[in-house]
Scaffold this motif. Sequence first.
Motif, PDB file in Angstrom:
ATOM      1  N   GLY A   1       4.575   9.986 -21.599  1.00 48.01           N
ATOM      2  CA  GLY A   1       4.016  11.062 -20.781  1.00 48.01           C
ATOM      3  C   GLY A   1       3.325  10.614 -19.506  1.00 48.01           C
ATOM      4  O   GLY A   1       2.930  11.434 -18.687  1.00 48.01           O
ATOM      5  N   ARG A   2       3.190   9.292 -19.319  1.00 42.54           N
ATOM      6  CA  ARG A   2       2.523   8.792 -18.098  1.00 42.54           C
ATOM      7  C   ARG A   2       3.581   8.371 -17.090  1.00 42.54           C
ATOM      8  O   ARG A   2       4.456   7.567 -17.401  1.00 42.54           O
ATOM      9  CB  ARG A   2       1.638   7.593 -18.462  1.00 42.54           C
ATOM     10  N   GLU A   3       3.526   8.954 -15.883  1.00 37.71           N
ATOM     11  CA  GLU A   3       4.547   8.638 -14.885  1.00 37.71           C
ATOM     12  C   GLU A   3       4.391   7.207 -14.366  1.00 37.71           C
ATOM     13  O   GLU A   3       3.285   6.742 -14.099  1.00 37.71           O
ATOM     14  CB  GLU A   3       4.490   9.631 -13.715  1.00 37.71           C
ATOM     15  N   ILE A   4       5.521   6.531 -14.243  1.00 36.97           N
ATOM     16  CA  ILE A   4       5.544   5.146 -13.755  1.00 36.97           C
ATOM     17  C   ILE A   4       6.134   5.142 -12.356  1.00 36.97           C
ATOM     18  O   ILE A   4       7.203   5.721 -12.129  1.00 36.97           O
ATOM     19  CB  ILE A   4       6.432   4.255 -14.674  1.00 36.97           C
ATOM     20  N   ASN A   5       5.460   4.495 -11.434  1.00 36.46           N
ATOM     21  CA  ASN A   5       5.910   4.479 -10.048  1.00 36.46           C
ATOM     22  C   ASN A   5       6.891   3.329  -9.812  1.00 36.46           C
ATOM     23  O   ASN A   5       6.494   2.180  -9.674  1.00 36.46           O
ATOM     24  CB  ASN A   5       4.676   4.333  -9.148  1.00 36.46           C
ATOM     25  N   LEU A   6       8.192   3.629  -9.792  1.00 32.57           N
ATOM     26  CA  LEU A   6       9.209   2.594  -9.566  1.00 32.57           C
ATOM     27  C   LEU A   6       9.732   2.665  -8.136  1.00 32.57           C
ATOM     28  O   LEU A   6       9.785   3.739  -7.542  1.00 32.57           O
ATOM     29  CB  LEU A   6      10.408   2.791 -10.513  1.00 32.57           C
TER      30      LEU A   6
ATOM     31  N   GLN B   1       0.825  -1.220   0.000  1.00 35.32           N
ATOM     32  CA  GLN B   1       0.000   0.000   0.000  1.00 35.32           C
ATOM     33  C   GLN B   1       0.856   1.265   0.000  1.00 35.32           C
ATOM     34  O   GLN B   1       0.492   2.264  -0.622  1.00 35.32           O
ATOM     35  CB  GLN B   1      -0.967  -0.018   1.190  1.00 35.32           C
ATOM     36  N   ILE B   2       2.003   1.217   0.706  1.00 36.63           N
ATOM     37  CA  ILE B   2       2.914   2.372   0.697  1.00 36.63           C
ATOM     38  C   ILE B   2       3.385   2.637  -0.731  1.00 36.63           C
ATOM     39  O   ILE B   2       3.492   3.777  -1.169  1.00 36.63           O
ATOM     40  CB  ILE B   2       4.130   2.130   1.641  1.00 36.63           C
ATOM     41  N   ARG B   3       3.640   1.556  -1.474  1.00 32.53           N
ATOM     42  CA  ARG B   3       4.131   1.683  -2.857  1.00 32.53           C
ATOM     43  C   ARG B   3       3.130   2.385  -3.780  1.00 32.53           C
ATOM     44  O   ARG B   3       3.487   2.852  -4.850  1.00 32.53           O
ATOM     45  CB  ARG B   3       4.492   0.308  -3.434  1.00 32.53           C
ATOM     46  N   GLU B   4       1.873   2.447  -3.361  1.00 30.58           N
ATOM     47  CA  GLU B   4       0.867   3.120  -4.188  1.00 30.58           C
ATOM     48  C   GLU B   4       1.024   4.641  -4.141  1.00 30.58           C
ATOM     49  O   GLU B   4       0.547   5.343  -5.026  1.00 30.58           O
ATOM     50  CB  GLU B   4      -0.543   2.717  -3.737  1.00 30.58           C
ATOM     51  N   PHE B   5       1.712   5.142  -3.086  1.00 29.91           N
ATOM     52  CA  PHE B   5       1.848   6.603  -2.999  1.00 29.91           C
ATOM     53  C   PHE B   5       3.266   7.086  -2.718  1.00 29.91           C
ATOM     54  O   PHE B   5       3.521   8.285  -2.698  1.00 29.91           O
ATOM     55  CB  PHE B   5       0.884   7.176  -1.934  1.00 29.91           C
ATOM     56  N   SER B   6       4.209   6.156  -2.515  1.00 33.53           N
ATOM     57  CA  SER B   6       5.554   6.602  -2.160  1.00 33.53           C
ATOM     58  C   SER B   6       6.632   5.624  -2.628  1.00 33.53           C
ATOM     59  O   SER B   6       6.415   4.417  -2.676  1.00 33.53           O
ATOM     60  CB  SER B   6       5.648   6.753  -0.636  1.00 33.53           C
ATOM     61  N   ASN B   7       7.813   6.172  -2.944  1.00 35.93           N
ATOM     62  CA  ASN B   7       8.972   5.352  -3.311  1.00 35.93           C
ATOM     63  C   ASN B   7       9.993   5.302  -2.183  1.00 35.93           C
ATOM     64  O   ASN B   7      11.157   4.981  -2.405  1.00 35.93           O
ATOM     65  CB  ASN B   7       9.651   5.915  -4.571  1.00 35.93           C
TER      66      ASN B   7
END
Length: 229
Positions: free
Chosen positions: A151-156, A67-73
């Motif tokens: 143009g779409r940000e990817i959450n890595l 769940q943290i990975r959904e909003f933070s790296n």
Amino acid sequence: MAKHVLVVDDEKLIVKGIRFSLEQDDMAVDCAYDGEEALEMARAKEYDIILLDLMLPKLDGLSVCQQIREFSNVPVVMLTAKGDDMDKIMGLEYGADDYITKPFNILEVKARIKAIMRRAGKAAPEQEKSRMVEVGDLMLDCEGRRVSIAGREINLTAKEFDVLELLVFNPNKVYSRENLLDIVWGHEYPGDVRTVDVHIRRLREKIETNPSEPKYVHTKWGVGYYFQH
């Protein structure tokens, strides 16, 4: 600037020991004792690193990490009492950056935290001149540590970014899994090469249109991985 650390474990003595030791190194430490509390704190405040126990009341560590990975790296280090490899790989599978098996030596924990923070915080000088790299639809912002596809940000995660950055800056160079483990995770990392495979798979799922026929991150069978476009 003090580094902010969130320590999450339902064993109060462990939390107290880690907190005391990190505060000796001038780190600011917050503590949580169950998964729900940890999630609330991670949402409310920006941390430099989170130490997260696997077995927690209310919400287990893997769910919290996911769940943290959904909003933070933010770098996440799993603390696990289980020595079982599958648990370790699972921890990384859910977006953790590293794991430490209990019982641990606090000096090892501190060394691991410092190594992760050092890697997360550094922008290599030779990359300063090319902070933005564009390859086809893929754009890599080295300073902001952000990636976007068309143009779409990817959450890595921090490690996924490190792997991609290394490969992008060395196109067509094949890195063995052992090379990648050494360069990205460091010599002191106790994990094995399966960690690399897990991260490459996750990376492909995020940046490739069809992960089984990759456009960017390729496999050279029996040798390793390389970047090509």
